[in-house]
Every structure is written in C-alpha cells, then in structure tokens.
Design an enzyme around this catalytic site. Structure first.
Site, short mmCIF file in Angstrom:
data_model
loop_
_atom_site.label_atom_id
_atom_site.label_comp_id
_atom_site.label_asym_id
_atom_site.label_seq_id
_atom_site.Cartn_x
_atom_site.Cartn_y
_atom_site.Cartn_z
N GLN A 67 -1.32 68.00 26.53
CA GLN A 67 -1.01 66.67 27.71
C GLN A 67 0.27 66.55 27.26
O GLN A 67 -0.13 65.89 29.24
CB GLN A 67 -1.55 66.03 27.11
CG GLN A 67 -1.91 65.27 25.62
CD GLN A 67 -2.87 64.04 25.05
OE1 GLN A 67 -4.28 64.44 24.43
NE2 GLN A 67 -3.36 63.29 25.71
N CYS B 191 -5.91 62.99 27.26
CA CYS B 191 -6.89 63.82 26.87
C CYS B 191 -8.71 63.82 27.18
O CYS B 191 -9.16 65.46 26.91
CB CYS B 191 -6.98 63.79 25.22
SG CYS B 191 -7.58 61.91 25.52
N HIS C 19 -9.90 59.43 20.84
CA HIS C 19 -9.19 60.92 21.52
C HIS C 19 -10.45 61.77 21.53
O HIS C 19 -11.28 61.80 21.15
CB HIS C 19 -8.19 60.97 20.67
CG HIS C 19 -7.94 62.29 20.50
ND1 HIS C 19 -6.92 62.05 21.91
CD2 HIS C 19 -7.82 63.01 19.95
CE1 HIS C 19 -6.43 63.96 21.96
NE2 HIS C 19 -6.48 64.15 20.93
N ASN D 262 -7.34 70.73 19.84
CA ASN D 262 -6.95 69.21 20.24
C ASN D 262 -5.87 69.79 21.58
O ASN D 262 -6.00 70.91 22.18
CB ASN D 262 -5.56 69.17 19.18
CG ASN D 262 -5.53 67.48 19.23
OD1 ASN D 262 -5.84 67.66 20.31
ND2 ASN D 262 -5.14 67.01 18.18
#
Ligand SMILES: *[C@@H]1O[C@H](CO)[C@@H](O)[C@H](O)[C@H]1NC(C)=O
Length: 377
Positions: free
Chosen positions: A177, A183, A319, A339
C-alpha cells in the site's frame, strides 16, 4: 550524563556519515559485512533473517556500517545530512528495541525491515488506514450485508486441521500500500480475489485503486476506510476492474469506472462473521479468505519478521488485512494473515497470528470485525 566520550562518538558518527553521503563508504561498508562470526549456523541464519548480528551492537563503527547497508538495501534517500543523522538515531533506537525483544521472546522475532528508520508514531500515521468511526454499515441501513452467516451450520469437528488458500491458488502476490492509508482496499480486494478464484477457478489480481477512487460512500481513500463499505460498493457498482486495468497509484485519483474496459469480477454481497467468536471465524476461513481488522500499530508489529506472533497488542482496530489460512506449529495454533506492506515485511509479506488466546476478541482484535464477500456460482 552526556559524557565527553559519548559526544566524541557522535562526532565520529557524523564524520563517517558525511563521507557516506558522498557515496564513498557505502561500498566499503557493504563489503565489510561479509563475515560469519556467529556461534552456530542456526545463529547466523537467524541473524540474517532479522538483519543484524550481535557484533553489530558492540561498536559505533559497526552500527554505522549496518545502517549504511540497510540504507542501500532499502534504497533510502534522505533530503539532508541532518535528516540522515536523525534517521540513524531512530534506527539505533529501533535496533535496540528489536534486539531486546529477540532476547526475551521465542515464538516470534523482530527484524530490521523497511520501517527501521521510522519512529512508531511515524509508522502509525502512515501505513495503516482502518476507520472504525463511524462504524461499519449496520445491517438495517440497506447495505448489501445480509445479516446472515452462511457458515453457522458447519460442524466444528469436521473442519480441516489446516487450510492454506495460498496453496489452493486463491491468493495473489503480496502487494504494497505504501504511504497511503488504504489498507481497507487491500483487505477487501484480497477477499474478493479469493472468492472469485474459488468460484470461477480464475485467480485474477484486482484493483485497490478503483476502491480508493470510487468507493467513497463511507470510505475515505488514503485516509482510511472499512471493508464492508467497499464490498457494498463492488456489489452495487457492477464489480471491480483488474489491477492491470486500474493500477495502484498510492494516492487518491478520479473515479474511472470505465478504466480499461469492463469490470472483471463481481460479487453478490457480503456477510459479517459473528464478532468475538473464533470458532465462527475459523469456520468461515475454512471456506474462503476473509477480510479482518486488527490493531497493527504496535512496535512489535512494525518489526515482526517471523514466527507465530503472540506479542503485545490491544484490540483498537486500526488496520485491515486478509486472513488466508490457519494451522498449527509446535503446539501453537495460528491464523495466516496477508498484509499489504510488501513482501519484505514479516514472512514474505505474511504474519502468522496466534489463535486460541482465550480472549473473545482474539489476538490484536482479529475476531472483532471479520467479513467476507459472497458470490453466486
Ligand atoms: C481470468 O479473468 C480475467 C479477468 O476477467 C480474464 O482476463 C482472463 O481471461 C481469465 N482467464 C481465464 C483462463 O479464464
């Protein structure tokens, strides 16, 4: 007690860094790092993963070399010498923290990753992006969330011991990102890529940028968002374009729903996993990748570089990530989380997060806000 000794150390550091900005010591310091003084192979493997060795901590020269090597590896460029010095101080402080934790804990480890020159405050302000206020859409608000949970009837004792959607071809490459609080878009897209691959057999990388630009009802581009609003957008807008057709810009742009032709992938809607219920989360995860929210702002999380993470974190969700599997290792049950901080963070971009903590919220609040897209055959 800022002694004269420390002061002179600092000026030595300054002189060496100054030389380095001219490019000269960069190469020599990199060459000087080819050494193997560790006690055993296991140690040297470990320290190559975490990005430093114990000897690096014992002298200032070694610290400077380590920093220069890190700067080169991560292609960092600083605007001024003062900035570089300031970053060196932050780097040293982070390294001290990393080494302290590595000596203390055994189930996971921390390393000098790309965030090593950022204070935890700077890190928090830049790389997250989940807005939990106002909260996600309520079921009565006419959103495409149905309020039902289709996996409720799954028998817990019939669940596979482990599931890894990466091995089943339902997870695209790890993305990054960058410096944008997007996110939520990456979390959403990973779950949609997953269900699309499961239903159609076609794993296609999809566009986060379209969500950033177009999913503005409830979401706020690089300033955060919530996955359920994004699912809602996809279900009502006719679908999402491919990553290729609508590539990532790391900033907010104009919504272009005609980018590169037709939307590639549609969903029917989305459902929420009942909150605070790990069994429900695992039932859903056995069937498809999920969007989950966690608290990822802690310093342990910032520098996580491997193992089953059971470190300190709260449940203040900040997140959005994607759960893409679960399993066990050495008696520790975990959830595999994808992630969006690039493939150099964590375990090739992933983190294994402990489950079975006994807390309803789960580790870092992972059981609090899970959801998934639905797609008719
Ligand atoms: C998979 O989906 C993409 C996007 O819609 C499409 O371009 C591609 O042709 C599909 N591949 C196959 C094998 O169907």
């Amino acid at each position: 007690m800022a002694s004269a000794h420390q002061m002179s150390k600092l000026s030595v550091a300054a002189a060496l860094l100054l030389l380095c900005t001219a490019g000269a010591c960069l190469l020599s310091s990199v060459e000087a790092r080819h050494h193997h003084h560790s006690d055993s192979d296991m140690d040297s493997d470990f320290y190559s993963i975490v990005g430093y060795s114990p000897e690096d901590l014992v002298s200032h020269d070694r610290l400077i070399k380590l920093f220069e090597e890190w700067v080169a590896k991560h292609r960092k460029a600083y605007a001024s010498f003062e900035e570089k010095l300031r970053r060196f101080e932050v780097f040293k402080d982070n390294l001290k923290h990393i080494d302290e934790i590595n000596k203390k804990v055994s189930s996971y480890w921390l390393g000098l990753n790309a965030f090593a020159d950022l204070t935890n405050e700077e890190f928090k302000a830049t790389y997250l992006g989940l807005n939990t206020r106002p909260s996600r859409p309520t079921r009565s608000s006419g959103s495409s969330g149905s309020g039902s949970f289709r996996y409720a009837g799954v028998a817990a004792d019939e669940l596979p011991k482990e599931v890894d959607w990466r091995k089943k071809g339902a997870v695209t490459e790890v993305k990054n990102q960058g410096q944008c609080g997007s996110c939520w878009a990456f979390s959403t897209v990973a779950a949609v890529e997953g269900i699309n691959a499961i239903v159609t057999g076609n794993l296609t990388s999809l566009s986060e940028q379209e969500l950033i630009d177009c999913s503005t009802d409830g979401n706020n581009g690089c300033n955060g968002g919530v996955m359920d609003y994004a699912f809602s957008y996809i279900a009502s807008s006719g679908g999402l374009h491919t990553e290729e057709a609508y590539p990532y810009l790391m900033e907010e742009g104009e919504c272009d729903q005609k980018a590169g032709g037709e939307q590639a992938v549609t969903i029917s809607g989305y459902e929420d996993v009942p909150a605070g219920n790990e069994e429900a989360l695992v039932k859903a995860l056995a069937h498809q990748p999920l969007s989950v929210a966690i608290e990822a702002s802690g310093r342990h999380f910032q520098f996580y570089s491997g193992g089953v993470f059971d470190g300190p974190c709260g449940a203040q969700l900040d997140h959005g990530v994607a759960a893409v599997g679960y399993g066990s290792s050495k008696g520790q049950d975990y959830i595999v989380v994808k992630n969006s901080w690039g493939s150099h963070w964590g375990e090739k971009g992933y983190i294994r997060m402990k489950r079975g903590t006994g807390k309803p919220d789960g580790l870092c609040g992972i059981n609090k806000m899970a959801s998934y897209p639905t797609k008719d055959q």
